[in-house]
Design an enzyme around this catalytic site. Sequence first.
Site, PDB file in Angstrom:
ATOM      1  N   GLU A  56       1.232  -9.655  -5.040  1.00  0.00           N
ATOM      2  CA  GLU A  56      -0.136  -9.143  -5.167  1.00  0.00           C
ATOM      3  C   GLU A  56      -0.282  -8.078  -4.101  1.00  0.00           C
ATOM      4  O   GLU A  56      -0.058  -8.341  -2.918  1.00  0.00           O
ATOM      5  CB  GLU A  56      -1.161 -10.261  -4.996  1.00  0.00           C
ATOM      6  CG  GLU A  56      -0.987 -11.417  -5.999  1.00  0.00           C
ATOM      7  CD  GLU A  56      -0.943 -10.980  -7.457  1.00  0.00           C
ATOM      8  OE1 GLU A  56      -1.497  -9.925  -7.801  1.00  0.00           O
ATOM      9  OE2 GLU A  56      -0.307 -11.682  -8.274  1.00  0.00           O
TER      10      GLU A  56
ATOM     11  N   CYS B  62      -8.233  -6.753   0.139  1.00  0.00           N
ATOM     12  CA  CYS B  62      -7.600  -5.973  -0.924  1.00  0.00           C
ATOM     13  C   CYS B  62      -8.628  -5.621  -1.988  1.00  0.00           C
ATOM     14  O   CYS B  62      -8.492  -4.642  -2.702  1.00  0.00           O
ATOM     15  CB  CYS B  62      -6.450  -6.763  -1.523  1.00  0.00           C
ATOM     16  SG  CYS B  62      -6.950  -8.439  -1.887  1.00  0.00           S
TER      17      CYS B  62
HETATM   18  P1  NAD Z   1       2.034  -5.133   4.743  1.00  0.00           P
HETATM   19  O1  NAD Z   1       2.652  -4.708   3.465  1.00  0.00           O
HETATM   20  O2  NAD Z   1       2.120  -4.231   5.908  1.00  0.00           O
HETATM   21  O3  NAD Z   1       2.703  -6.534   5.223  1.00  0.00           O
HETATM   22  C1  NAD Z   1       2.792  -7.629   4.353  1.00  0.00           C
HETATM   23  C2  NAD Z   1       4.010  -8.456   4.771  1.00  0.00           C
HETATM   24  O4  NAD Z   1       5.187  -7.679   4.534  1.00  0.00           O
HETATM   25  C3  NAD Z   1       4.014  -8.791   6.259  1.00  0.00           C
HETATM   26  O5  NAD Z   1       4.535 -10.075   6.452  1.00  0.00           O
HETATM   27  C4  NAD Z   1       4.936  -7.743   6.835  1.00  0.00           C
HETATM   28  O6  NAD Z   1       5.557  -8.122   8.039  1.00  0.00           O
HETATM   29  C5  NAD Z   1       5.958  -7.586   5.727  1.00  0.00           C
HETATM   30  N1  NAD Z   1       6.644  -6.300   5.746  1.00  0.00           N
HETATM   31  C6  NAD Z   1       6.200  -5.120   6.240  1.00  0.00           C
HETATM   32  N2  NAD Z   1       7.139  -4.160   6.082  1.00  0.00           N
HETATM   33  C7  NAD Z   1       8.187  -4.746   5.490  1.00  0.00           C
HETATM   34  C8  NAD Z   1       9.454  -4.272   5.060  1.00  0.00           C
HETATM   35  N3  NAD Z   1       9.820  -3.002   5.216  1.00  0.00           N
HETATM   36  N4  NAD Z   1      10.285  -5.144   4.462  1.00  0.00           N
HETATM   37  C9  NAD Z   1       9.919  -6.437   4.282  1.00  0.00           C
HETATM   38  N5  NAD Z   1       8.729  -6.947   4.678  1.00  0.00           N
HETATM   39  C10 NAD Z   1       7.867  -6.109   5.258  1.00  0.00           C
HETATM   40  O7  NAD Z   1       0.533  -5.532   4.418  1.00  0.00           O
HETATM   41  P2  NAD Z   1      -0.628  -5.986   5.414  1.00  0.00           P
HETATM   42  O8  NAD Z   1      -1.055  -4.806   6.221  1.00  0.00           O
HETATM   43  O9  NAD Z   1      -0.270  -7.222   6.131  1.00  0.00           O
HETATM   44  O10 NAD Z   1      -1.773  -6.360   4.376  1.00  0.00           O
HETATM   45  C11 NAD Z   1      -2.570  -5.402   3.759  1.00  0.00           C
HETATM   46  C12 NAD Z   1      -2.086  -5.059   2.359  1.00  0.00           C
HETATM   47  O11 NAD Z   1      -2.028  -6.249   1.581  1.00  0.00           O
HETATM   48  C13 NAD Z   1      -3.031  -4.141   1.630  1.00  0.00           C
HETATM   49  O12 NAD Z   1      -2.296  -3.203   0.895  1.00  0.00           O
HETATM   50  C14 NAD Z   1      -3.798  -5.076   0.705  1.00  0.00           C
HETATM   51  O13 NAD Z   1      -4.341  -4.456  -0.429  1.00  0.00           O
HETATM   52  C15 NAD Z   1      -2.731  -6.061   0.356  1.00  0.00           C
HETATM   53  N6  NAD Z   1      -3.302  -7.336  -0.066  1.00  0.00           N
HETATM   54  C16 NAD Z   1      -3.338  -7.597  -1.408  1.00  0.00           C
HETATM   55  C17 NAD Z   1      -3.893  -8.774  -1.875  1.00  0.00           C
HETATM   56  C18 NAD Z   1      -3.934  -9.073  -3.348  1.00  0.00           C
HETATM   57  O14 NAD Z   1      -4.214 -10.210  -3.723  1.00  0.00           O
HETATM   58  N7  NAD Z   1      -3.686  -8.089  -4.222  1.00  0.00           N
HETATM   59  C19 NAD Z   1      -4.406  -9.699  -0.970  1.00  0.00           C
HETATM   60  C20 NAD Z   1      -4.348  -9.415   0.397  1.00  0.00           C
HETATM   61  C21 NAD Z   1      -3.780  -8.218   0.827  1.00  0.00           C
END
Ligand code: NAD
Length: 541
Positions: A293, A327
């Site tokens: 998501e 989100c």
């Molecule tokens: P993010 O993508 O920066 O991080 C999410 C996870 O991925 C973290 O655990 C992070 O450490 C990991 N990550 C980061 N870079 C990575 C890489 N290169 N390889 C593997 N893992 C990696 O997101 P965030 O800032 O924590 O959260 C915000 C984002 O999440 C926004 O885009 C938001 O829209 C989305 N979000 C979506 C929903 C939904 O239900 N659609 C819900 C909550 C948040």
Amino acid sequence: MKKNTFQLPKRINEETKEYIKGSKERKEIIETYNSMFSKKIDIPLFIGEKEIFTENKKNITPPHDHQKIVGTYSLCEEIHVKDAIKSALDKKNEWTNTPWQERASIFLKAAELIAGPYRSKINAATMIGQSKSIFQAEIDAACEFVDFLKFNIIFMSEIYKEQPITVGNVSNRLEYRPLEGFIYAITPFNFTAIGGNLCASAALMGNVILWKPSDHQIYSAKVIMDIFNEAGLPKGVINMVTGDPEMVTNIALENPNLSGIHFTGSTHVFKGLWSKVGENINIYKDYPRIVGETGGKDFIVSHPSSDSKVVSTAILRGAFEYQGQKCSAASRVYLPESKSDEILENLKTQIKTIKMGSPIDFENFMTAVIHKNSFDKIVKYIEKARNDDEAKILIGGDYDDSKGYFISPTVILTTDPNYITMNEEIFGPVVTIFVYADNEWKDILKIVDKTSIYALTGAFISKDEESIEYALKHLRYSAGNFYINDKPSGAVVGQQPFGGSRASGTNDKAGSKLNLLRWVSPRLIKENFNPPTDYPYPYME
Ligand code: NAD
């Protein structure tokens, strides 16, 4: 052999506590917050039976007070990730064979611990580590998490009940096997409940987990691990590692036993994970299930018939609660010319009353954004809008990161419906408004549908039934969660299963049976009570 059945939890959402002045819960959360804020916690890796403290650590600093250190967490190395996967796989057989009623009891107990003795602790950790106001922490870390855990038990029992028919001498049944390898759960900073649920949902169905929480949710992640432990979850079922996300991911995705990814976070990270799985597809024993998501560019469309106050309130709550870091946060709004002055005036009046600061001051509706990178990114959009001809900052646009990462609620007005802030996910307290001519409201829906790559949430506000039907039809694929006469955020488990399509994710609807189905691989078992003893069929006579 189990000699009992199991009473399912009731389909009732956890009641949100109000924290009004003088209440017991208010006193308790203030005491817990202050006590946790004044101490330093040291958070380990949770690998099987062991809690591992590495020498290499990072500080935990509250976004609203970034010079204050409230703790440290350990950074894992490759060997820890491999050990964590091994611990999960070593536990696999025992956990898979644990009767479902026992698995359910453990997570039910976890829910009761959150609702009761751990409520103020998990809320305080979320306020300190993720800068949520008490109300935002309560609806996330306490209520939504409890709901996920309880409702998932009901959904699990519904899945198990779905069985094929039995005919004559033949009995048929489906065994909902957990996936054969391990599940890699990668979770975002913005919801404590998502952190817990992405592990717990798959574990409830009998799977074993490698969990990598966000670097910016680790304080509350530690509380989650403590709760699972106290609830009796066998060690090794959920293994938590913290550290370099790319390194952890590479190790996890290079393991032939990877059976699934349960991700929530940004779109580009998810696409990167999917590509890596594609590159490694020949090494896996299973085709890994990929559930993600991701981002959103959530809209509010106000129809000419809409009530101005309903629209301004939906914008304010939708765009600025938790500093726009949901989100589902409203970030592009379409207003009819005839109502726009009134709506914007209401919005100005309402925004003027918003207070911003530390979450421990309960008068604050908003606090800080999550970290420096996020602050800088949001500021860039604000400065761009300040300088571009096709945009102007109507409200807010101020920021200050001297103590915490504070950005005032900001409203941008644009003359271009495709302007960058109508298009890209900003993930901060910034909303952009486009005003359209009333008689073009049908055309505006085409623009709403085509403007961004995302399709997560959207709201249509109108008093005209026909226009609502029209919008539902023409925005069919623009949002996975569509709200009529409401803000586009605030989904409740069991009421509004959540998820979007296009670049917003695989739409496996967290908080519903659909999500749990991804974590099982059914085996059909046919048993013949009177098997044939010769091969010819009657037609051959
Ligand atoms: P993010 O993508 O920066 O991080 C999410 C996870 O991925 C973290 O655990 C992070 O450490 C990991 N990550 C980061 N870079 C990575 C890489 N290169 N390889 C593997 N893992 C990696 O997101 P965030 O800032 O924590 O959260 C915000 C984002 O999440 C926004 O885009 C938001 O829209 C989305 N979000 C979506 C929903 C939904 O239900 N659609 C819900 C909550 C948040």
